[in-house]
Design a protein around this motif. Structure first.
Motif, PDB file in Angstrom:
ATOM      1  N   ALA A   1      40.992  49.388  45.713  1.00 24.74           N
ATOM      2  CA  ALA A   1      41.261  47.995  45.369  1.00 24.74           C
ATOM      3  C   ALA A   1      39.969  47.191  45.255  1.00 24.74           C
ATOM      4  N   VAL A   2      39.015  47.437  46.163  1.00 30.04           N
ATOM      5  CA  VAL A   2      37.752  46.697  46.121  1.00 30.04           C
ATOM      6  C   VAL A   2      36.927  47.103  44.902  1.00 30.04           C
ATOM      7  N   ILE A   3      36.928  48.401  44.573  1.00 30.53           N
ATOM      8  CA  ILE A   3      36.213  48.857  43.373  1.00 30.53           C
ATOM      9  C   ILE A   3      36.774  48.182  42.133  1.00 30.53           C
ATOM     10  N   VAL A   4      38.086  48.122  42.029  1.00 34.01           N
ATOM     11  CA  VAL A   4      38.719  47.626  40.813  1.00 34.01           C
ATOM     12  C   VAL A   4      38.721  46.100  40.742  1.00 34.01           C
ATOM     13  N   THR A   5      38.961  45.441  41.866  1.00 32.36           N
ATOM     14  CA  THR A   5      39.116  43.978  41.836  1.00 32.36           C
ATOM     15  C   THR A   5      37.899  43.216  42.327  1.00 32.36           C
ATOM     16  N   ASP A   6      36.988  43.902  43.038  1.00 31.61           N
ATOM     17  CA  ASP A   6      35.820  43.246  43.622  1.00 31.61           C
ATOM     18  C   ASP A   6      36.232  42.155  44.601  1.00 31.61           C
ATOM     19  N   ASP A   7      37.341  42.361  45.292  1.00 31.38           N
ATOM     20  CA  ASP A   7      37.874  41.351  46.204  1.00 31.38           C
ATOM     21  C   ASP A   7      38.452  42.065  47.428  1.00 31.38           C
ATOM     22  N   VAL A   8      37.794  41.884  48.569  1.00 26.22           N
ATOM     23  CA  VAL A   8      38.230  42.608  49.768  1.00 26.22           C
ATOM     24  C   VAL A   8      39.605  42.161  50.232  1.00 26.22           C
ATOM     25  N   ARG A   9      39.988  40.929  49.907  1.00 29.58           N
ATOM     26  CA  ARG A   9      41.320  40.462  50.299  1.00 29.58           C
ATOM     27  C   ARG A   9      42.409  41.286  49.623  1.00 29.58           C
ATOM     28  N   VAL A  10      42.171  41.650  48.381  1.00 30.45           N
ATOM     29  CA  VAL A  10      43.132  42.483  47.671  1.00 30.45           C
ATOM     30  C   VAL A  10      43.209  43.861  48.322  1.00 30.45           C
TER      31      VAL A  10
ATOM     32  N   VAL B   1      47.888  38.304  46.695  1.00 32.62           N
ATOM     33  CA  VAL B   1      46.775  37.363  46.866  1.00 32.62           C
ATOM     34  C   VAL B   1      46.846  36.263  45.802  1.00 32.62           C
ATOM     35  N   HIS B   2      47.220  36.635  44.581  1.00 34.84           N
ATOM     36  CA  HIS B   2      47.332  35.636  43.515  1.00 34.84           C
ATOM     37  C   HIS B   2      48.467  34.649  43.807  1.00 34.84           C
ATOM     38  N   MET B   3      49.570  35.120  44.364  1.00 34.79           N
ATOM     39  CA  MET B   3      50.663  34.216  44.737  1.00 34.79           C
ATOM     40  C   MET B   3      50.187  33.200  45.771  1.00 34.79           C
ATOM     41  N   ILE B   4      49.432  33.682  46.744  1.00 35.70           N
ATOM     42  CA  ILE B   4      48.918  32.780  47.781  1.00 35.70           C
ATOM     43  C   ILE B   4      47.951  31.772  47.175  1.00 35.70           C
ATOM     44  N   ALA B   5      47.125  32.218  46.231  1.00 36.04           N
ATOM     45  CA  ALA B   5      46.189  31.310  45.566  1.00 36.04           C
ATOM     46  C   ALA B   5      46.927  30.316  44.673  1.00 36.04           C
ATOM     47  N   TRP B   6      48.045  30.752  44.090  1.00 34.99           N
ATOM     48  CA  TRP B   6      48.814  29.909  43.176  1.00 34.99           C
ATOM     49  C   TRP B   6      49.340  28.651  43.871  1.00 34.99           C
ATOM     50  N   VAL B   7      49.613  28.768  45.178  1.00 41.22           N
ATOM     51  CA  VAL B   7      50.078  27.604  45.936  1.00 41.22           C
ATOM     52  C   VAL B   7      48.925  26.978  46.721  1.00 41.22           C
ATOM     53  N   ASP B   8      47.707  27.265  46.281  1.00 37.21           N
ATOM     54  CA  ASP B   8      46.497  26.638  46.822  1.00 37.21           C
ATOM     55  C   ASP B   8      46.270  26.931  48.301  1.00 37.21           C
ATOM     56  N   LEU B   9      46.642  28.139  48.716  1.00 41.01           N
ATOM     57  CA  LEU B   9      46.379  28.536  50.100  1.00 41.01           C
ATOM     58  C   LEU B   9      45.215  29.506  50.190  1.00 41.01           C
ATOM     59  N   ALA B  10      44.662  29.902  49.061  1.00 45.86           N
ATOM     60  CA  ALA B  10      43.531  30.830  49.045  1.00 45.86           C
ATOM     61  C   ALA B  10      42.823  30.696  47.709  1.00 45.86           C
TER      62      ALA B  10
ATOM     63  N   PRO C   1      42.055  35.359  43.169  1.00 44.33           N
ATOM     64  CA  PRO C   1      41.416  36.681  43.239  1.00 44.33           C
ATOM     65  C   PRO C   1      40.340  36.852  42.175  1.00 44.33           C
ATOM     66  N   ALA C   2      39.346  37.653  42.511  1.00 41.87           N
ATOM     67  CA  ALA C   2      38.205  37.832  41.619  1.00 41.87           C
ATOM     68  C   ALA C   2      38.593  38.203  40.190  1.00 41.87           C
ATOM     69  N   PRO C   3      39.547  39.096  39.935  1.00 42.04           N
ATOM     70  CA  PRO C   3      39.851  39.452  38.542  1.00 42.04           C
ATOM     71  C   PRO C   3      40.380  38.295  37.713  1.00 42.04           C
ATOM     72  N   PHE C   4      40.937  37.266  38.362  1.00 41.29           N
ATOM     73  CA  PHE C   4      41.495  36.136  37.623  1.00 41.29           C
ATOM     74  C   PHE C   4      40.527  34.965  37.528  1.00 41.29           C
ATOM     75  N   ARG C   5      39.382  35.101  38.148  1.00 39.24           N
ATOM     76  CA  ARG C   5      38.424  34.004  38.082  1.00 39.24           C
ATOM     77  C   ARG C   5      37.667  34.013  36.765  1.00 39.24           C
ATOM     78  N   GLU C   6      37.207  32.848  36.399  1.00 38.67           N
ATOM     79  CA  GLU C   6      36.372  32.748  35.208  1.00 38.67           C
ATOM     80  C   GLU C   6      34.961  33.080  35.648  1.00 38.67           C
ATOM     81  N   ASP C   7      34.449  34.209  35.162  1.00 41.26           N
ATOM     82  CA  ASP C   7      33.153  34.717  35.615  1.00 41.26           C
ATOM     83  C   ASP C   7      32.139  34.561  34.501  1.00 41.26           C
ATOM     84  N   LYS C   8      31.216  33.647  34.694  1.00 37.79           N
ATOM     85  CA  LYS C   8      30.214  33.409  33.659  1.00 37.79           C
ATOM     86  C   LYS C   8      29.321  34.615  33.433  1.00 37.79           C
ATOM     87  N   ALA C   9      29.225  35.443  34.465  1.00 40.19           N
ATOM     88  CA  ALA C   9      28.347  36.600  34.328  1.00 40.19           C
ATOM     89  C   ALA C   9      29.025  37.765  33.634  1.00 40.19           C
TER      90      ALA C   9
END
Length: 822
Positions: free
Chosen positions: A220-229, A537-546, A549-557
């Motif tokens: 999960a960390v390799i694919v999403t770059d997010d330890v929470r996932v 994790v995305h559900m939790i973020a959707w209600v502004d509690l987190a 997740p990294a894969p859904f973020r806008e990454d300028k890099a």
């Protein structure tokens, strides 16, 4: 560890671009480092969050308890917005383990906590499994694997006796050789005695599952770059009911090996895909040749790439050798490779160069499988051939894709052509190797078309209203992951995301397999947990509690972290594009409450189904007591196998026989005979068959169905062989144990009492018996014939016959002696 200048430059570029104060912070960092050989946190005028991110991005490294810049040249280049070619400073061939300094303690705690939770969800049956000195494995099949392990231990001369693995008992070498070999090896490692065998039987499934949990976290960390996932994925695996059943304490089977090596395969595939992808995304240069060839060259030069290829080979080979399904493991691998080369071609990446490590892994798998087949006779010939065909097919597809990329034809047409060629290849294999094709078909039929077993039903069975099957076997997370699967398929179609393609292919494949038989839902749970974790994790973020997740973020890099897989240990707090650490423990009650509510919605049903399904496979106290009484009786009267064979319902047959006589190879006799015996109305009529088949004991278990009074089920389990309104007391069934769960009987010839009588009416023959805590009255009404009364009885003790009494000895009952009463 000292940082690679090019990689540090890439990290510094990303840091400068992503943070408003990034340029100023890098200037301060260089100035502080120039003034000190090494320095402490207090010497750097930044806050702890900024310092933590500098460490996590490998811009700062720890040395002898203090800090310094990983590469001044790299940071300076990043400050100026430059990206160094890795050739100028390093060829990317450093073979160093990731630094364990800079671990984020909160992440470590969270990962450890998720594994502890996984551990407890796999020992729910511990009281029913660990019974004093005995291990009472749940289910039926684990006893077959324990039997095979015992056979190997009995024949081996120690852990170095590897020649034994070429001549394993029964069909062990043809279907599940790795499983039996691994179980034997670990038992020998623990001492090779009965205690060691019991420890392997009890704890190996749990240990293997904990290792799988780490692999899923890593995946999960390799694919999403997010330890929470990663943490959420481990928790969802723990809460997957079908996986909990097949990997719980005592459930020694091929499945634990299969799941483990599937996890290794997925991690290796993901590592290889993401390493190249990230090198390409962070090769900050406008030169096309450099963007395509330099990252690829460094990817191929990295020793970690070839470690990944080696792991891929072992994962594919050993997972196929662990069970009878064998070649099924190569189907999703081949499908992923075929789609990935098309993805490479569409992106402008050399399909050959990008997939050389994959080919290397397939060659390792082919060589290892072929070696073990021809050296030790493991598996059928077609199992050794399929990996070789996969290598040849991959090379052919790579060559075709290279040509396709040169002529710039559409990738969609390439995928269609690959599917057509795959069909042609299957047809040619059928024509050229008909015997192997027949063996493959037979194995496939056995794998997919078996009926009459609970696990052979479809995951989407109409009997469970289609949607209830996934809920009860996989939990609500199945539908959360299904929504994420739609997104991953879309992303893989639109962008160059081979890791999402990997998970999409494997999830879709195992969903199809589970649609045939629900037992494949446990394999599905392995990749599905990652998608479910991302969705949670995305559900939790959707209600502004987190944070999102990294894969859904806008990454300028470019969408992913600047770190390569080999630069992270997966336990650091990943800053990504945010300043916060990846694991932030909530401190206010409202946040905790809402997080708990979401977790309850997603996981609550699994908290009900997991204990329920796990308990269904456990053997009851009453069954164990019946087994122990039978074992004591067999030892007391000197009955050995096969005279001490126990007949029972087939799902319990192996358990009773393993614990009583050590034989648990099959349950065919019980499957073919018990139901007829159970529903028959003349149990004594079966005595001659039982005597000829060496059946020593019978165990009946309770049922919720209404049972006719004249059936064997009623006569034995309800009336304990003492007769009822519809049937007389029985002559050949001696009650040994009676409880709510099970009644156990010894099959005996019975003592025949013969006497003369003047009575012309029925004579009552009776005895009082105490069986454990159960007091029974055995009573027969016998019709005299020509002044002679003759009756066969199963118990020793004093019998009253009319006005007379006679003593029957146990030897009389066991040998069928005649007792004449004058």
């Amino acid at each position: 560890m000292a940082g690679d200048a090019a990689e540090v430059a890439d990290a510094a570029v990303a840091y400068r671009e992503e943070r408003a104060d990034g340029e100023k912070t890098l200037e301060i960092l260089l100035e502080t480092d120039a003034n000190h050989e090494t320095w402490t946190f207090e010497d750097l005028p930044v806050d702890s969050g900024t310092f933590g991110e500098l460490v996590s991005r490998n811009l700062v490294t720890k040395t002898d308890g203090e800090y310094r810049v990983s590469s001044r040249k790299g940071v300076r280049a990043g400050l100026n917005g430059e990206s160094l070619s890795q050739d100028t400073d390093s060829t990317g061939t450093s073979f160093e383990f990731p630094s364990i300094t800079g671990f984020d303690s909160r992440t470590v705690i969270a990962v450890f906590g998720s594994l502890i939770f996984l551990f407890f969800m796999r020992i729910l049956n511990i009281q029913s499994v660990l019974r004093g000195d005995d291990v009472l494995s749940p289910g039926n099949d684990p006893y077959y694997y324990r039997y095979q392990m015992d056979e190997l231990l009995a024949e081996s001369n120690g852990i170095a006796d590897l020649g034994l693995l070429a001549d394993m008992p029964g069909d062990a070498t043809n279907t599940r050789p790795l499983t039996h070999a691994a179980n034997w090896f670990l038992a020998e490692l623990l001492g090779g005695n009965q205690w060691a065998a019991d420890m392997v039987a009890a704890w190996l499934p749990v240990v293997a599952t904990l290792i799988l949990g780490l692999l899923i976290y890593w995946l999960a960390v390799i694919v999403t770059d997010d330890v929470r996932v990663g943490i959420a994925s481990v928790i969802l695996l723990a809460l997957t009911p079908v996986h909990a059943v097949y990997s719980g304490i005592g459930f020694l089977e091929h499945r634990l090996h299969q799941y483990l090596w599937l996890g290794v395969t997925l991690v290796a595939f993901a590592w290889l895909a993401v390493d190249l992808q990230r090198r390409r995304k962070h090769a900050h240069t406008d030169e096309p040749d450099s963007r395509l060839t330099t990252p690829l060259r460094n990817h191929l030069r990295s020793p970690w790439t070839w470690v990944g290829a080696l792991a891929l080979g072992f994962g594919l080979s050993l997972s196929s050798l662990a069970w009878g399904g064998s070649i099924v493991m190569f189907v999703p691998a081949a499908a992923y490779i075929s789609l990935k080369v098309a993805l490479d071609a569409r992106e402008g990446v050399s399909p050959t160069g990008a997939n050389i490590p994959v080919v290397g892994g397939l060659i390792v798998a082919s060589a290892l499988t072929a070696f073990l087949h021809f050296r030790w006779g493991w598996q059928d010939t077609f199992v050794a051939i399929v990996p070789i065909l996969t290598v040849l097919g991959t090379l052919g597809v790579m060559a075709l894709t290279e040509f396709w990329a040169r002529v710039k034809w559409p990738a969609s047409a390439l995928v269609g052509l690959e599917a057509l060629l795959a069909g042609v290849g299957v047809f040619l294999f059928q024509q050229i190797r008909p015997e192997d094709w027949a063996g493959l078909r037979e194995r496939a039929d056995n794998l997919l078309l078996r009926e009459g077993f609970t696990e052979s039903a479809s995951l989407f069975s109409a009997d469970l209203a289609v949607i209830h099957g996934p809920l009860s076997q996989l939990g609500i997370q199945f539908y959360v992951a299904l929504a994420v699967l739609i997104w991953t398929c879309w992303v893989a179609y639109k962008r160059y995301e081979p890791a999402w393609l990997l998970l999409s292919v494997y999830v879709v494949f195992w969903i199809i397999m589970a649609a045939f038989q629900v037992r494949f839902a446990a394999q599905l749970a392995v990749p599905l947990s990652v998608l479910g974790g991302l969705g949670l994790v995305h559900m939790i973020a959707w209600v502004d509690l987190a944070r999102v997740p990294a894969p859904f973020r806008e990454d300028k890099a470019g969408g992913r972290s600047s770190r390569l897989p080999s630069q992270t240990n997966g336990l650091r707090a990943n800053g990504g594009t945010d300043e916060e650490a990846s694991i932030v423990f909530p401190s206010d009650f409202s946040t905790v409450f809402h997080l708990a509510l979401i977790a309850l919605i997603v996981c609550g049903m699994s908290l009900i189904f997991v204990p329920s399904l796990v308990a269904q496979t456990a053997h009851t106290d009453g069954q164990y007591e019946a087994t122990m009484v039978i074992d004591d009786h067999a030892e007391a009267v000197d009955r050995e196998y096969p005279e001490n064979f126990v007949l029972s319902e087939w799902p319990d047959s192996r358990m009773y026989n393993y614990l009583v006589n050590g034989e648990a190879r099959g349950y065919g006799y019980a499957m073919n005979n018990f139901q007829d015996f159970q529903t028959d109305g003349d149990p004594d009529g079966w005595y001659e068959q039982f005597e000829g088949d060496n059946i020593g004991y019978v165990v009946m278990t309770g049922t919720d169905d209404d049972v006719p009074q004249n059936t064997t089920q009623s006569q034995l389990h309800e009336n304990l062989g003492t007769g009822n309104e519809e049937a007389d007391a029985l002559s050949h069934y001696k009650l040994l144990e009676a409880n709510e769960d099970a009644t156990a009987f010894a099959i005996v010839p019975g003592a025949t009492i013969q006497t003369t009588t003047d009575s012309e009416s029925e004579v009552t023959v009776t005895t009082e018996q105490t069986i454990g805590d159960e007091a029974i009255t055995y009573e027969r009404e016998v019709e005299p014939e020509d002044g002679t009364l003759e009756v066969t009885v199963p118990y020793d003790g004093e019998y009253t016959i009319g006005d007379d009494a006679v003593e029957v000895e146990e030897e009389d009952v066991l040998k069928g002696n005649m007792i004449e009463l004058e």
